[in-house]
Design an enzyme around this catalytic site. Structure first.
Site, PDB file in Angstrom:
ATOM      1  CB  CYS A 292      -0.949  -0.203   1.159  1.00 21.40           C
ATOM      2  SG  CYS A 292      -1.832   1.800   1.687  1.00 21.40           S
TER       3      CYS A 292
ATOM      4  CE1 TYR B 216      -5.374   1.942  -5.395  1.00 21.11           C
ATOM      5  CE2 TYR B 216      -3.016   3.572  -5.217  1.00 21.11           C
ATOM      6  CZ  TYR B 216      -3.455   2.030  -5.190  1.00 21.11           C
ATOM      7  OH  TYR B 216      -3.053   1.754  -4.713  1.00 21.11           O
TER       8      TYR B 216
END
Length: 336
Positions: free
Chosen positions: A54, A205
């Site tokens: 992450c 993203y």
């Protein structure tokens, strides 16, 4: 952009935006601070729950290392893939599973741990939040082991509080730390943070997970425009983004660029160029990677397993192998 654009995405019209195909990141809901009366800055008191794939967690593990907090802030590492459909608790949940086998390596990942922060050996991050009465599930989590409470789950907040209280927390930060006292320099860092968050960190993203072609292309072009801007910024010979000191702006940029060539170029459809096509940015990535503690703060094995292991067929690309296998490529600094 909102005044919080460097920290979180605007939530206006979120339902309609998601229905139109746009990826919209939610807002972290637990926003206490070390330094609040109930959370005093004390060495050995705090704990991090992270996943090394992450990028938002990577910010926090970088700060922990750069500020010398590895021994005074303990940390648990989740498996990079979340739970499967056949898990009794359901799919898509972060879990602490040190014995789970990674498809990339065909063996457990040595960095993964059980859950040690709460003292209850919980398996899922969801259960840590349930103890707090929250329905959230995300990482990173900054946790108070003494009070048995979640302090904060917004990475941008955690960076600043770790920097602000580094010495009291048992760290050994170098002066001036991640944020200098000079107001002009702070304004410069804040402006960079905003552009980097919107177009690079969250922009990756937007490109990779939005399902609308126009939204993807807008994110794609904004991402590479900022890469060109940053490459030009570094062209005057400065070592880091605002000069010769490593600051929060560098720290917030690094997790995305670290992932670009080996992961995001394919997985996020950001195939406009590699970072090595930007000579000044490439040297900057190598320079940051060489800083004490940076290499140990992340893992491209976890990144590749986490991003591609959740793709439609679960097959993980074997490359790249040019200019050489990563992260070894980041060890070959050649100044332009």
């Amino acid at each position: 952009m909102t005044k919080d654009a460097a920290t979180q995405e605007a939530q206006t019209g979120i339902k309609e935006r998601r229905e139109s195909g746009e990826f919209v990141r939610g807002v972290s809901g637990l926003r206490h601070s070390i330094g609040d009366p109930e959370f005093p800055p004390e060495a050995g008191r705090y704990h991090l729950f992270v996943a090394l794939n992450c990028p938002w967690c990577h910010r926090v593990t970088l700060a922990r290392s750069i500020l010398g907090l590895q021994d005074s802030i303990t940390m648990d590492v989740a498996f990079p893939n979340r739970t499967n459909e056949d898990d009794p608790e359901g799919p898509n949940l972060w879990e602490f599973a040190p014995d789970r086998v990674a498809s990339l390596t065909r063996e457990p990942l040595p960095e993964c741990t059980g859950e040690t922060g709460t003292g209850k050996e919980l398996r899922l991050t969801r259960d840590i939040y349930r103890e707090e009465g929250s329905s959230e599930q995300s990482v990173p989590i900054l946790y108070d082991k003494l009070a048995k409470r979640i302090v904060n789950n917004e990475s941008a907040d955690i960076l600043r509080m770790l920097n602000r209280h580094a010495r009291a927390l048992g760290g050994t930060p170098s002066d001036p730390g991640l944020l200098p006292d000079d107001t002009r320099k702070r304004d410069e860092i804040d402006a960079l943070n905003e552009r980097i968050y919107v177009t690079i960190n969250n922009g990756a993203y937007k490109a990779g997970f939005s399902s609308d072609q126009e939204i993807y292309e807008n994110a794609f072009h904004a991402y590479f425009e900022t890469l060109s801007f940053l490459d030009e910024l570094l062209s005057d010979g400065r070592l880091f983004l605002t000069g010769n000191d490593f600051t929060e702006a560098d720290l917030r940029l690094f997790p995305t660029l670290y992932r670009h060539d080996p992961v995001y170029y394919v997985r996020m459809k950001l195939n406009g160029a590699h970072i090595y096509d930007y000579p000044n940015l490439w040297c900057w990535v190598c320079r940051v990677y060489a800083l004490d503690g940076v290499a140990q703060s992340g893992s491209l094995i976890h990144c590749r397993q986490g991003y591609f292991g959740r793709s439609w067929n679960g097959v993980i690309p074997a490359g790249p192998i040019k200019p050489m296998q990563y992260p070894n490529a980041y060890m070959q600094l050649e100044e332009p």
